[in-house]
Design a protein around this motif. Structure first.
Motif, PDB file in Angstrom:
ATOM      1  N   ALA A  57       4.326   0.190  -0.951  1.00  0.00           N
ATOM      2  CA  ALA A  57       4.406   0.932   0.302  1.00  0.00           C
ATOM      3  C   ALA A  57       3.498   0.167   1.475  1.00  0.00           C
ATOM      4  O   ALA A  57       2.678  -0.203   1.146  1.00  0.00           O
ATOM      5  CB  ALA A  57       4.109   2.283   0.027  1.00  0.00           C
ATOM      6  N   ASP A  58       4.243   0.715   2.472  1.00  0.00           N
ATOM      7  CA  ASP A  58       3.408   0.260   3.816  1.00  0.00           C
ATOM      8  C   ASP A  58       1.886   0.768   3.965  1.00  0.00           C
ATOM      9  O   ASP A  58       1.104   0.146   4.440  1.00  0.00           O
ATOM     10  CB  ASP A  58       4.251   0.551   4.997  1.00  0.00           C
ATOM     11  CG  ASP A  58       4.470   1.931   5.226  1.00  0.00           C
ATOM     12  OD1 ASP A  58       4.109   2.601   4.404  1.00  0.00           O
ATOM     13  OD2 ASP A  58       5.251   2.317   6.183  1.00  0.00           O
ATOM     14  N   HIS A  59       1.801   2.135   3.225  1.00  0.00           N
ATOM     15  CA  HIS A  59       0.327   2.497   3.518  1.00  0.00           C
ATOM     16  C   HIS A  59      -0.226   2.373   2.262  1.00  0.00           C
ATOM     17  O   HIS A  59      -1.424   3.040   2.130  1.00  0.00           O
ATOM     18  CB  HIS A  59       0.609   4.219   3.897  1.00  0.00           C
ATOM     19  CG  HIS A  59       1.244   4.745   2.892  1.00  0.00           C
ATOM     20  ND1 HIS A  59       2.536   4.694   2.341  1.00  0.00           N
ATOM     21  CD2 HIS A  59       0.831   5.913   2.045  1.00  0.00           C
ATOM     22  CE1 HIS A  59       2.953   5.481   1.524  1.00  0.00           C
ATOM     23  NE2 HIS A  59       1.907   6.450   1.176  1.00  0.00           N
ATOM     24  N   TYR A  60       0.052   1.667   1.146  1.00  0.00           N
ATOM     25  CA  TYR A  60      -0.874   1.515  -0.010  1.00  0.00           C
ATOM     26  C   TYR A  60      -1.727   0.297   0.207  1.00  0.00           C
ATOM     27  O   TYR A  60      -1.233  -0.840   0.446  1.00  0.00           O
ATOM     28  CB  TYR A  60       0.273   1.006  -1.246  1.00  0.00           C
ATOM     29  CG  TYR A  60       0.875   2.016  -1.921  1.00  0.00           C
ATOM     30  CD1 TYR A  60       0.985   3.386  -1.207  1.00  0.00           C
ATOM     31  CD2 TYR A  60       1.889   1.860  -2.776  1.00  0.00           C
ATOM     32  CE1 TYR A  60       1.722   4.227  -2.011  1.00  0.00           C
ATOM     33  CE2 TYR A  60       2.634   2.977  -3.409  1.00  0.00           C
ATOM     34  CZ  TYR A  60       2.508   3.980  -2.944  1.00  0.00           C
ATOM     35  OH  TYR A  60       3.493   5.089  -3.592  1.00  0.00           O
ATOM     36  N   THR A  61      -2.730   0.400   0.645  1.00  0.00           N
ATOM     37  CA  THR A  61      -3.740  -0.207   1.317  1.00  0.00           C
ATOM     38  C   THR A  61      -3.960  -1.840   0.606  1.00  0.00           C
ATOM     39  O   THR A  61      -4.545  -1.577  -0.775  1.00  0.00           O
ATOM     40  CB  THR A  61      -5.209   0.216   1.368  1.00  0.00           C
ATOM     41  OG1 THR A  61      -5.058   1.347   2.104  1.00  0.00           O
ATOM     42  CG2 THR A  61      -5.982  -0.864   2.064  1.00  0.00           C
ATOM     43  N   GLY A  62      -3.285  -2.727   0.852  1.00  0.00           N
ATOM     44  CA  GLY A  62      -3.675  -4.014   0.570  1.00  0.00           C
ATOM     45  C   GLY A  62      -2.310  -4.485  -0.551  1.00  0.00           C
ATOM     46  O   GLY A  62      -2.491  -5.554  -0.792  1.00  0.00           O
ATOM     47  N   VAL A  63      -1.673  -3.565  -1.025  1.00  0.00           N
ATOM     48  CA  VAL A  63      -0.751  -3.749  -2.070  1.00  0.00           C
ATOM     49  C   VAL A  63       0.414  -4.794  -1.475  1.00  0.00           C
ATOM     50  O   VAL A  63       0.896  -5.693  -2.224  1.00  0.00           O
ATOM     51  CB  VAL A  63      -0.161  -2.637  -2.749  1.00  0.00           C
ATOM     52  CG1 VAL A  63       0.844  -2.689  -3.797  1.00  0.00           C
ATOM     53  CG2 VAL A  63      -1.373  -1.770  -3.143  1.00  0.00           C
ATOM     54  N   GLU A  64       1.061  -4.294  -0.424  1.00  0.00           N
ATOM     55  CA  GLU A  64       2.065  -5.481  -0.133  1.00  0.00           C
ATOM     56  C   GLU A  64       1.729  -6.890  -0.050  1.00  0.00           C
ATOM     57  O   GLU A  64       2.247  -7.907  -0.379  1.00  0.00           O
ATOM     58  CB  GLU A  64       2.401  -4.975   1.368  1.00  0.00           C
ATOM     59  CG  GLU A  64       3.605  -3.809   1.368  1.00  0.00           C
ATOM     60  CD  GLU A  64       4.075  -3.395   2.508  1.00  0.00           C
ATOM     61  OE1 GLU A  64       5.219  -2.726   2.759  1.00  0.00           O
ATOM     62  OE2 GLU A  64       3.465  -3.613   3.642  1.00  0.00           O
ATOM     63  N   GLU A  65       0.449  -7.040   0.534  1.00  0.00           N
ATOM     64  CA  GLU A  65      -0.246  -8.479   0.753  1.00  0.00           C
ATOM     65  C   GLU A  65      -0.424  -8.928  -0.707  1.00  0.00           C
ATOM     66  O   GLU A  65      -0.338 -10.177  -0.971  1.00  0.00           O
ATOM     67  CB  GLU A  65      -1.760  -8.273   1.357  1.00  0.00           C
ATOM     68  CG  GLU A  65      -1.232  -7.905   2.692  1.00  0.00           C
ATOM     69  CD  GLU A  65      -1.661  -6.299   3.117  1.00  0.00           C
ATOM     70  OE1 GLU A  65      -2.179  -6.187   4.300  1.00  0.00           O
ATOM     71  OE2 GLU A  65      -1.590  -5.632   2.332  1.00  0.00           O
ATOM     72  N   LEU A  66      -0.709  -8.265  -1.633  1.00  0.00           N
ATOM     73  CA  LEU A  66      -1.074  -8.517  -3.061  1.00  0.00           C
ATOM     74  C   LEU A  66       0.298  -9.438  -3.736  1.00  0.00           C
ATOM     75  O   LEU A  66       0.232 -10.324  -4.188  1.00  0.00           O
ATOM     76  CB  LEU A  66      -1.536  -7.526  -4.090  1.00  0.00           C
ATOM     77  CG  LEU A  66      -3.007  -7.239  -4.006  1.00  0.00           C
ATOM     78  CD1 LEU A  66      -3.201  -6.120  -5.231  1.00  0.00           C
ATOM     79  CD2 LEU A  66      -3.606  -8.662  -4.884  1.00  0.00           C
ATOM     80  N   ILE A  67       1.607  -8.520  -3.497  1.00  0.00           N
ATOM     81  CA  ILE A  67       2.536  -8.778  -4.056  1.00  0.00           C
ATOM     82  C   ILE A  67       3.266 -10.224  -3.035  1.00  0.00           C
ATOM     83  O   ILE A  67       3.455 -11.044  -3.668  1.00  0.00           O
ATOM     84  CB  ILE A  67       3.704  -8.045  -3.789  1.00  0.00           C
ATOM     85  CG1 ILE A  67       3.452  -6.707  -4.688  1.00  0.00           C
ATOM     86  CG2 ILE A  67       4.949  -8.219  -4.066  1.00  0.00           C
ATOM     87  CD1 ILE A  67       4.470  -5.461  -4.327  1.00  0.00           C
ATOM     88  N   GLY A  68       3.015 -10.275  -1.871  1.00  0.00           N
ATOM     89  CA  GLY A  68       3.247 -11.424  -1.059  1.00  0.00           C
ATOM     90  C   GLY A  68       2.291 -12.700  -1.530  1.00  0.00           C
ATOM     91  O   GLY A  68       2.740 -13.675  -1.657  1.00  0.00           O
ATOM     92  N   ASP A  69       1.030 -12.267  -1.789  1.00  0.00           N
ATOM     93  CA  ASP A  69       0.098 -13.573  -2.500  1.00  0.00           C
ATOM     94  C   ASP A  69       0.681 -13.946  -4.013  1.00  0.00           C
ATOM     95  O   ASP A  69       0.688 -14.933  -4.459  1.00  0.00           O
ATOM     96  CB  ASP A  69      -1.174 -12.953  -2.660  1.00  0.00           C
ATOM     97  CG  ASP A  69      -1.920 -12.913  -1.164  1.00  0.00           C
ATOM     98  OD1 ASP A  69      -1.512 -13.358  -0.437  1.00  0.00           O
ATOM     99  OD2 ASP A  69      -2.829 -12.283  -1.177  1.00  0.00           O
ATOM    100  N   PHE A  70       1.312 -12.966  -4.728  1.00  0.00           N
ATOM    101  CA  PHE A  70       1.815 -13.251  -6.042  1.00  0.00           C
ATOM    102  C   PHE A  70       3.102 -14.138  -5.774  1.00  0.00           C
ATOM    103  O   PHE A  70       3.370 -15.135  -6.477  1.00  0.00           O
ATOM    104  CB  PHE A  70       2.162 -12.125  -6.703  1.00  0.00           C
ATOM    105  CG  PHE A  70       3.431 -12.197  -7.750  1.00  0.00           C
ATOM    106  CD1 PHE A  70       2.820 -12.807  -9.128  1.00  0.00           C
ATOM    107  CD2 PHE A  70       4.440 -11.866  -7.626  1.00  0.00           C
ATOM    108  CE1 PHE A  70       4.029 -13.020  -9.970  1.00  0.00           C
ATOM    109  CE2 PHE A  70       5.618 -12.023  -8.481  1.00  0.00           C
ATOM    110  CZ  PHE A  70       5.344 -12.617  -9.689  1.00  0.00           C
ATOM    111  N   ARG A  71       3.778 -13.947  -4.717  1.00  0.00           N
ATOM    112  CA  ARG A  71       4.965 -14.785  -4.470  1.00  0.00           C
ATOM    113  C   ARG A  71       4.818 -16.036  -4.047  1.00  0.00           C
ATOM    114  O   ARG A  71       5.422 -17.117  -4.453  1.00  0.00           O
ATOM    115  CB  ARG A  71       5.668 -14.147  -3.628  1.00  0.00           C
ATOM    116  CG  ARG A  71       6.485 -12.734  -3.795  1.00  0.00           C
ATOM    117  CD  ARG A  71       7.528 -12.135  -2.867  1.00  0.00           C
ATOM    118  NE  ARG A  71       8.521 -12.964  -2.860  1.00  0.00           N
ATOM    119  CZ  ARG A  71       8.866 -13.863  -1.984  1.00  0.00           C
ATOM    120  NH1 ARG A  71       8.337 -14.094  -0.958  1.00  0.00           N
ATOM    121  NH2 ARG A  71      10.392 -14.583  -1.924  1.00  0.00           N
ATOM    122  N   ALA A  72       3.563 -16.123  -3.498  1.00  0.00           N
ATOM    123  CA  ALA A  72       2.992 -17.701  -2.983  1.00  0.00           C
ATOM    124  C   ALA A  72       2.608 -18.246  -4.222  1.00  0.00           C
ATOM    125  O   ALA A  72       2.556 -19.506  -4.434  1.00  0.00           O
ATOM    126  CB  ALA A  72       2.163 -17.504  -2.004  1.00  0.00           C
TER     127      ALA A  72
END
Length: 348
Positions: A57-72
């Motif tokens: 979620a957009d408001h789960y602090t840092g989680v979208e970024e974590l998934i983006g870093d996983f994709r990288a």
């Protein structure tokens, strides 16, 4: 092998998801320290095991970024995942939730996740008394048509507002709390969503860890509890019928699990997956500790006698009351007081 489900075949033919979804809330604040490198490596293990759908979620602090870093970090595995995120405008922003604000949050999610299109965006609106939620969904639908979003859904709406929004915007899914402890979706939402081919994505399946052997035979815990999940789901247990009935439920789940070589959490998750209209169950995970066990859910099936024994306990429950998320929307009530309402503004 993890079961797969074709979500919204009329809206996006061929789009499938794993029926077990890796939840992201437990990687956000309030659940202990997160080792980013380990969290990314754990995501790889989930995908390799067949759990390819991630909930965030957009408001789960840092989680979208974590998934983006996983994709990288794991580009080949990253191309195999389905990402279900959310758009949750802050409570204090509802009166000014205009097109620019909606698009800015969606663009931010795209950037964080490092994708060109969001597979599923699930929308939430904190206060029905504030107008604008249908209009905000209309903006999201415009962004879908523009190619930024594949599918649209809701999260934590009751039956009446789900009907209202579905009349205006095509919905693929709705995410709601649904478990052996919480049958609120069965008070109208399940029937409506089945008729409209809107898949139910269910959270709270394990009640933050309460539905496990760790709590069987244990005395009722007192506040403060160890994390936000336990605080939230202890209230649900109280509404369900109290600690005594909860212990009776754990005992039955344990007996069923022993007959199948499974544990309480696996039986509880299978129960939800077998409910009509359920597309998938979200399993909150901060590590791969329970991954092997979760994979056993695929082959687990309750026979008629086991289902009847479980139903006999569930017939004694007294709540939670009302429709989906109604009690949580009361900011002055037991459930509403523990919510965090403004997590997108960057100050929390």
């Amino acid at each position: 092998m993890v079961e797969r489900y074709e979500l919204a075949p009329k809206l996006s033919p061929g789009y499938t998801m794993s029926r077990l979804l890796k939840g992201g809330w437990h990687l956000a604040g309030g659940h202990g320290d997160v080792d980013r490198r380990q969290a990314i490596d754990d995501m790889a293990a989930f995908v390799q095991a067949g759990i390819t759908s991630f909930d965030c979620a957009d408001h789960y602090t840092g989680v979208e970024e974590l998934i983006g870093d996983f994709r990288a970090a794991y580009p080949d595995l990253g191309r195999r995942i389905e990402i279900h995120t959310k758009f949750v405008p802050d409570y204090d922003r509802l009166t000014s939730c205009d097109r620019a604000y909606v698009e800015s949050i969606i663009d931010r999610s795209l950037k964080r996740l490092r994708v060109d299109c969001l597979d599923l965006v699930q929308f939430h609106w904190w206060n029905y008394a504030v107008p604008g939620y249908v209009e905000a969904m209309g903006v999201l639908d415009d962004l879908r048509r523009a190619g930024k979003i594949r599918l649209l859904g809701l999260t934590n709406f009751n039956t009446a507002t789900t009907r209202e929004i579905a009349a205006a915007v095509p919905l693929a899914a709705t995410q709601v709390q649904y478990s052996v402890l919480d049958a609120r979706p069965e008070r109208g939402l399940v029937e409506f969503c089945r008729a409209q081919q809107i898949g139910l994505l269910c959270y709270g399946t394990l009640a933050g860890g309460f539905l496990s052997e760790a709590w069987l035979g244990k005395p009722e815990p007192q506040e403060p509890l160890a994390n936000r999940s336990l605080t939230k789901y202890k209230l649900i247990i109280e509404d369900f019928g109290g600690w005594g009935l909860f212990q009776e439920l754990l005992g039955v789940l344990r007996a069923i699990g022993e007959a199948h070589g499974c544990n309480i959490g696996q039986v509880a998750t299978r129960y939800v997956l077998d409910r009509p209209g359920v597309a998938g169950a979200i399993v909150g995970a901060t590590s791969t500790r329970h991954l092997a066990g979760n994979l056993r859910i695929d082959s687990l099936r309750l026979d008629a006698a086991q289902q009847a024994r479980l139903d006999a306990v569930l017939a004694k429950r007294s709540g939670p009351p009302g429709d989906c998320y109604d009690i949580e929307r009361d900011k002055t009530g037991r459930h509403g007081r523990i919510m965090r309402y403004n997590l997108n503004d960057g100050r929390h």
